[in-house]
Design a protein around this motif. Structure first.
Motif, PDB file in Angstrom:
ATOM      1  N   LEU A   8       0.836  -1.199   0.000  1.00 48.98           N
ATOM      2  CA  LEU A   8       0.000   0.000   0.000  1.00 48.98           C
ATOM      3  C   LEU A   8       0.871   1.250   0.000  1.00 48.98           C
ATOM      4  O   LEU A   8       2.021   1.225   0.433  1.00 48.98           O
ATOM      5  CB  LEU A   8      -0.914   0.015   1.224  1.00 48.98           C
ATOM      6  CG  LEU A   8      -1.903  -1.147   1.349  1.00 48.98           C
ATOM      7  CD1 LEU A   8      -2.605  -1.094   2.691  1.00 48.98           C
ATOM      8  CD2 LEU A   8      -2.921  -1.122   0.215  1.00 48.98           C
ATOM      9  N   VAL A  29      -9.477   4.432   4.313  1.00 44.39           N
ATOM     10  CA  VAL A  29      -9.221   3.321   3.411  1.00 44.39           C
ATOM     11  C   VAL A  29     -10.429   3.123   2.507  1.00 44.39           C
ATOM     12  O   VAL A  29     -11.579   3.332   2.911  1.00 44.39           O
ATOM     13  CB  VAL A  29      -8.895   2.037   4.226  1.00 44.39           C
ATOM     14  CG1 VAL A  29     -10.048   1.660   5.142  1.00 44.39           C
ATOM     15  CG2 VAL A  29      -8.544   0.870   3.320  1.00 44.39           C
ATOM     16  N   HIS A  30     -10.177   2.735   1.259  1.00 44.31           N
ATOM     17  CA  HIS A  30     -11.256   2.496   0.297  1.00 44.31           C
ATOM     18  C   HIS A  30     -12.063   1.260   0.716  1.00 44.31           C
ATOM     19  O   HIS A  30     -11.498   0.294   1.246  1.00 44.31           O
ATOM     20  CB  HIS A  30     -10.653   2.293  -1.097  1.00 44.31           C
ATOM     21  CG  HIS A  30     -11.676   2.269  -2.187  1.00 44.31           C
ATOM     22  ND1 HIS A  30     -12.366   1.123  -2.538  1.00 44.31           N
ATOM     23  CD2 HIS A  30     -12.137   3.251  -3.006  1.00 44.31           C
ATOM     24  CE1 HIS A  30     -13.197   1.397  -3.521  1.00 44.31           C
ATOM     25  NE2 HIS A  30     -13.083   2.680  -3.823  1.00 44.31           N
ATOM     26  N   ASP A  49     -10.616  -2.106  -0.483  1.00 44.61           N
ATOM     27  CA  ASP A  49      -9.406  -2.467   0.257  1.00 44.61           C
ATOM     28  C   ASP A  49      -9.755  -2.907   1.670  1.00 44.61           C
ATOM     29  O   ASP A  49      -9.169  -3.862   2.210  1.00 44.61           O
ATOM     30  CB  ASP A  49      -8.430  -1.289   0.307  1.00 44.61           C
ATOM     31  CG  ASP A  49      -7.757  -1.023  -1.030  1.00 44.61           C
ATOM     32  OD1 ASP A  49      -7.632  -1.976  -1.818  1.00 44.61           O
ATOM     33  OD2 ASP A  49      -7.359   0.121  -1.276  1.00 44.61           O
ATOM     34  N   GLU A  75     -10.946  -6.474   1.605  1.00 49.41           N
ATOM     35  CA  GLU A  75      -9.833  -7.409   1.400  1.00 49.41           C
ATOM     36  C   GLU A  75      -8.987  -7.583   2.656  1.00 49.41           C
ATOM     37  O   GLU A  75      -8.489  -8.668   2.945  1.00 49.41           O
ATOM     38  CB  GLU A  75      -8.948  -6.929   0.252  1.00 49.41           C
ATOM     39  CG  GLU A  75      -9.555  -7.140  -1.121  1.00 49.41           C
ATOM     40  CD  GLU A  75      -8.577  -6.769  -2.221  1.00 49.41           C
ATOM     41  OE1 GLU A  75      -7.404  -6.443  -1.909  1.00 49.41           O
ATOM     42  OE2 GLU A  75      -8.982  -6.794  -3.398  1.00 49.41           O
ATOM     43  N   ARG A 101      -8.018   3.321  -4.276  1.00 52.67           N
ATOM     44  CA  ARG A 101      -7.648   1.933  -4.000  1.00 52.67           C
ATOM     45  C   ARG A 101      -6.132   1.805  -3.965  1.00 52.67           C
ATOM     46  O   ARG A 101      -5.408   2.461  -4.706  1.00 52.67           O
ATOM     47  CB  ARG A 101      -8.202   1.004  -5.079  1.00 52.67           C
ATOM     48  CG  ARG A 101      -9.700   0.788  -4.994  1.00 52.67           C
ATOM     49  CD  ARG A 101     -10.052  -0.657  -5.362  1.00 52.67           C
ATOM     50  NE  ARG A 101      -9.522  -1.622  -4.408  1.00 52.67           N
ATOM     51  CZ  ARG A 101      -9.557  -2.938  -4.589  1.00 52.67           C
ATOM     52  NH1 ARG A 101     -10.081  -3.442  -5.695  1.00 52.67           N
ATOM     53  NH2 ARG A 101      -9.058  -3.755  -3.684  1.00 52.67           N
ATOM     54  N   GLY A 102      -5.662   0.952  -3.049  1.00 59.17           N
ATOM     55  CA  GLY A 102      -4.226   0.714  -2.945  1.00 59.17           C
ATOM     56  C   GLY A 102      -3.490   1.767  -2.154  1.00 59.17           C
ATOM     57  O   GLY A 102      -2.266   1.707  -2.021  1.00 59.17           O
ATOM     58  N   ARG A 130       1.769  -1.490   4.894  1.00 57.15           N
ATOM     59  CA  ARG A 130       0.765  -2.541   4.895  1.00 57.15           C
ATOM     60  C   ARG A 130      -0.145  -2.304   6.097  1.00 57.15           C
ATOM     61  O   ARG A 130       0.235  -1.630   7.061  1.00 57.15           O
ATOM     62  CB  ARG A 130       1.408  -3.925   4.947  1.00 57.15           C
ATOM     63  CG  ARG A 130       2.213  -4.215   6.185  1.00 57.15           C
ATOM     64  CD  ARG A 130       2.991  -5.509   6.050  1.00 57.15           C
ATOM     65  NE  ARG A 130       3.858  -5.736   7.208  1.00 57.15           N
ATOM     66  CZ  ARG A 130       4.975  -6.442   7.171  1.00 57.15           C
ATOM     67  NH1 ARG A 130       5.391  -6.981   6.026  1.00 57.15           N
ATOM     68  NH2 ARG A 130       5.700  -6.609   8.267  1.00 57.15           N
TER      69      ARG A 130
END
Length: 860
Positions: free
Chosen positions: A563, A597-598, A601, A604, A634-635, A676
């Motif tokens: 990330l 955070v999206h 994501d 996940e 994202r990411g 991360r």
């Protein structure tokens, strides 16, 4: 204490430099209004400025010199500082000494520190926290213009037809500038483009949001310049007269913008259609390992199109601190001498003669990151930190704390007794805070304004310049630092700018070098260099500006830390919260540090909105509450930069970025770290309100936020719920719900006044915090109500607070929209939300858009 007539001063926060009209109403009490006569803000203030009056108490103040943990007199403390510095120089040389200073200092303080270090100690190891926010803009200006000059004024925003906001959540971080842009949109239809990886509240209100990847600015602006040239919009006549372009410059431009084709075309069309264009760029551009190149990519576009040195056009760096610009003027950065002068032989000779300096440094000193590396490895053995908190604000702050712990002598001048840096100091010196300071600051548009004292100095606190001068006197340089007040320092600095003016530089304050003390006291805001400071000739050897070739960085890929981590500011908080954290009003909006955070994501990673997560990088880790939002790409994830050991057990953003810096400016890359995220599930969670400050230990997570009569603590832990150490002495009332693992405790004094209340659970729902916090200091609430965590007659649920000035929540705004309000102004008329400082207007606009009947029908 001065009472009666309003005192005109300048806000303590960002580089907008707003004028404040302050009326002292009692001991450590002041009524704050915007100064309608100040050209920076014309009476407007943001939420932070509006509530300055809540931050001038003596809570937590450092009121006497401290040597270790004992109080000392000034003579003993100053003798010790001077003696330690003298011994260090004698044994290890002048470069074993360093100062780390701050944009919170006044120009007069900054000047005194720079003169002592560079002219008399004989080292250039003085750097500033402005290195962390503005150094890349400075370097870009110097490369392009030959001087650190912002070639714009706020008035240009009133006359621009297009404004590009690059790496700036302007509505939150520079709200008064945002209000000015709102006015321009209403008056002349100014179009706004936001170039930012995140869909911030500013981006939501723009005509176009360009969601670049982190550090995608250079690629975008290179492609934009290439497309501008392809469309025939380069001003060849202006370039021939005023610009230098290297051979091969145009051919080397990469036409790949790194954003969707339709977005890029829309951006190019707007730029082509609106030659009166200002580009505002801030920390999202600067705080990068390619920040200088970003600045030059922006400047290249303006130079090539001739959109500079004319009304309504230019590249405009907006600073983060109230006196970042003033510090740059007097040499607060380690790679310059005072007055925009460098270290050339002739320049050094002129400075040496002006100061009558016996030990003028021979060349540049260490920039901030390298300076703390030198502390860590023992090259620097005496460090004086003034008005800043590097144990929190520096990147890889765990390393910085180790460095401070190793340093033989750490001196800290500050207003707060307990800071993360102060905990590692050997000597702490009490300085003046806002409301006691007397001097000048320079804002982002080069406007010099007075900060004036409202109160007498509390306890033993002294002005920073005076502390510096008294140390200098003890080292044998009395006559060179024999100022009798800040006006004398200002006159000396203003006269010294003549050295720059004789070299063709724009910085020239010599017209003010003869001010009397009375004239200095009444000094009106003035702008050096005028509206277009660069004029027909740039301060370069050729008299022309340079288009600097810049290359986009390669994409960063790290499979172990996949990330990309960004850091940001919150609307109502400032830096490390030593001031804004004292305000119950400002603490309502974002009382905790959130990981944004999206949603995809989050799914996940197993994260839930309101749950907990741990962010990990190669440098460190920190725990955050989770906020799931579509505004985050994202990411990528984002965390705030404000929280400290004094305010939380976790949520420490600057543990996470690396020490990597821009190779030109030395500015750290806070905005694009490899990271991360791991989901964290505590065994229990809860909250505590109490009338005074507690010291939580052994918890998985805790934060504190100011409420009207005390503090609100958010808590989470593992194993046994042991709350006893966090509760004050008093009559304890307790109820336990074993089925749900719920525990509720209230503590009262002998008179029945509520001192504290705690609500803890393993699996159940916690009561709302607002009503509970409001009971602190009261004796009216019943035992049943306290243990229930709510009044017997339910209060209206107002939802999360949007407008802190009037305490208006999301549900209040929803009711107004459902009642027919269809604009920010109409919501304001119904609820008063957004009618004071205006900082919340972008949030209100977003809610109005989301909750209109058409939007709600579409959502259904």
């Amino acid at each position: 204490m001065k009472t009666g007539a309003p005192i005109r001063t300048t806000c303590a926060y960002c580089g907008v430099g707003c004028g404040v009209s302050a009326t002292v109403t009692g001991p450590r009490a002041v009524e704050i209004r915007g100064d309608a006569a100040h050209p920076a803000n014309h009476g407007r203030l943001c939420s932070k400025g509006t509530h300055l009056g809540e931050t001038v108490s003596l809570d937590g103040r450092l009121l006497a010199p401290m040597i270790g943990d004992r109080e000392a007199g000034w003579d003993e403390a100053l003798d010790l500082v001077a003696g330690k510095m003298r011994d260090c120089i004698a044994e290890h040389g002048p470069d074993s000494v360093a100062f780390y200073v701050s944009g919170q200092l006044l120009t007069e303080d900054y000047y005194a520190a720079n003169k002592l270090m560079k002219g008399f100690v004989g080292s250039a190891n003085i750097d500033t926290n402005s290195r962390l926010c503005m150094a890349s803009a400075v370097a870009a200006h110097n490369r392009a213009f030959g001087e650190d000059v912002v070639p714009c004024s706020y008035a240009d925003l009133d006359e621009a037809d297009l404004v590009l906001l690059v790496g700036s959540n302007t509505a939150w971080c520079h709200p008064v500038v945002w209000q000015r842009l709102e006015q321009a949109r209403a008056a002349r239809g100014t179009r706004l483009v936001v170039i930012d990886p995140r869909r911030t509240e500013t981006a939501e209100q723009a005509d176009l949001h360009v969601p670049i990847a982190p550090d995608g600015d250079v690629a975008l602006f290179n492609a934009l310049l290439a497309e501008t040239r392809r469309r025939g919009l380069v001003d060849e006549e202006y370039l021939a007269a005023h610009g230098e372009v290297d051979a091969g410059f145009w051919e080397a431009l990469d036409a790949a913008p790194g954003v969707p084709a339709e977005t890029f075309t829309a951006l190019c069309d707007l730029v082509a259609a609106h030659p009166r264009m200002v580009t505002l760029f801030s920390q999202g551009a600067n705080q990068s390992v390619c920040g200088t190149d970003k600045g030059n990519a922006i400047i290249n576009l303006h130079l090539a199109t001739g959109r500079i040195n004319r009304a309504g056009a230019g590249p405009f760096s907006i600073t983060g601190q109230p006196n970042a610009m003033g510090g740059r003027e007097v040499g607060g950065l380690s790679n310059t001498l005072a007055c925009h002068l460098g270290f050339g032989e002739d320049e050094r000779a002129e400075v040496e003669a002006f100061w009558d300096a016996p030990n003028l440094c021979a060349g540049p000193g260490l920039k901030a990151v390298d300076l703390f590396r030198a502390v860590h490895d023992g090259r620097i053995r005496f460090l004086w930190v003034m008005a800043t908190n590097p144990a929190v604000s520096m990147p890889d702050s765990g390393f910085v704390r180790k460095a401070l712990a190793r340093c033989p002598t750490v001196v800290v001048s500050d207003i707060i007794a307990d800071t993360d840096t102060g905990r590692l100091a050997h000597i702490r010196l009490p300085a003046h805070g806002w409301g006691e300071k007397d001097g000048t600051v320079t804002n982002s548009e080069r406007r010099v304004s007075r900060q004036r004292a409202l109160f007498a100095a509390p306890g033993e606190a002294r002005a920073d310049w005076r502390i510096i001068a008294q140390v200098a006197a003890r080292m044998g340089w009395t006559e060179h630092f024999a100022w009798d007040g800040p006006s004398a320092i200002f006159r000396e600095f203003a006269a010294m700018t003549g050295l720059a003016a004789r070299r063709g530089k724009a910085l020239d304050l010599t017209a003010h070098a003869g001010l009397t003390d009375d004239e200095y006291e009444g000094l009106e805001p003035f702008q050096w260099g005028g509206a277009q400071p660069l004029g027909a000739r740039f301060p370069t050897p050729s008299g022309k500006a340079r288009l600097v070739p810049v290359t986009p960085p390669a994409p960063a890929i790290d499979t172990e830390f996949p990330l990309r981590l960004n850091t940001a500011r919150y609307r109502d908080q400032w830096h490390t919260m030593t001031r804004t954290g004292l305000s119950p009003t400002l603490s309502q909006h974002r009382p905790e540090p959130l990981l944004e955070v999206h949603p995809l994501d989050a799914a996940e990673l197993g994260l839930t909105d309101g749950g907990f997560s741990r962010v990990e990088t190669k440098q460190g880790a920190s725990l955050y509450r989770v906020a799931v939002t579509e505004g985050q790409r994202r990411g990528e994830v984002c965390v705030p930069m404000h929280w400290t050991d004094a305010m939380a057990g976790e949520g420490r953003a600057n543990r996470l970025p690396s020490q990597a810096v821009d190779p030109v400016s030395g500015q750290p890359g806070f905005k694009n770290a490899a990271a991360r995220v791991v989901a964290v599930t505590p065994d229990w969670r809860g909250f505590l309100v109490r009338h005074d400050v507690a010291a939580p230990e052994g918890l998985l997570y805790w934060t504190r936020a100011r409420v009207k009569a005390g503090w609100l603590y958010e808590l989470a832990g593992e194993g046994t719920i042991d709350i006893g150490a966090l509760l004050p002495e008093g009559e304890r009332i307790e109820v336990v719900d074993m089925a749900r693992g719920m525990r509720r405790i209230a503590v009262r004094d002998t008179g029945g006044t509520l001192l504290a209340a705690a609500y803890l659970t393993r699996s159940g729902q916690l009561p709302p915090r607002e009503w509970v916090a409001g009971q602190l200091g009261l004796d009216a609430a019943s035992t049943a109500e306290l243990l229930a965590g709510r009044p017997s007659t339910p209060l209206p649920d107002r939802g999360p607070i949007v407008c802190v000035c009037h305490g208006i929540g999301e549900k209040d705004i929803a009711a107004a929209v459902q009642g027919g309000a269809s604009s920010v102004a109409e919501v304001g008329a119904c609820t008063r939300a957004g009618t004071n400082c205006g900082s919340c207007r972008p949030a209100i606009a977003r809610l109005v858009e989301a909750w209109t009947p058409i939007a709600l029908e579409a959502a259904e």
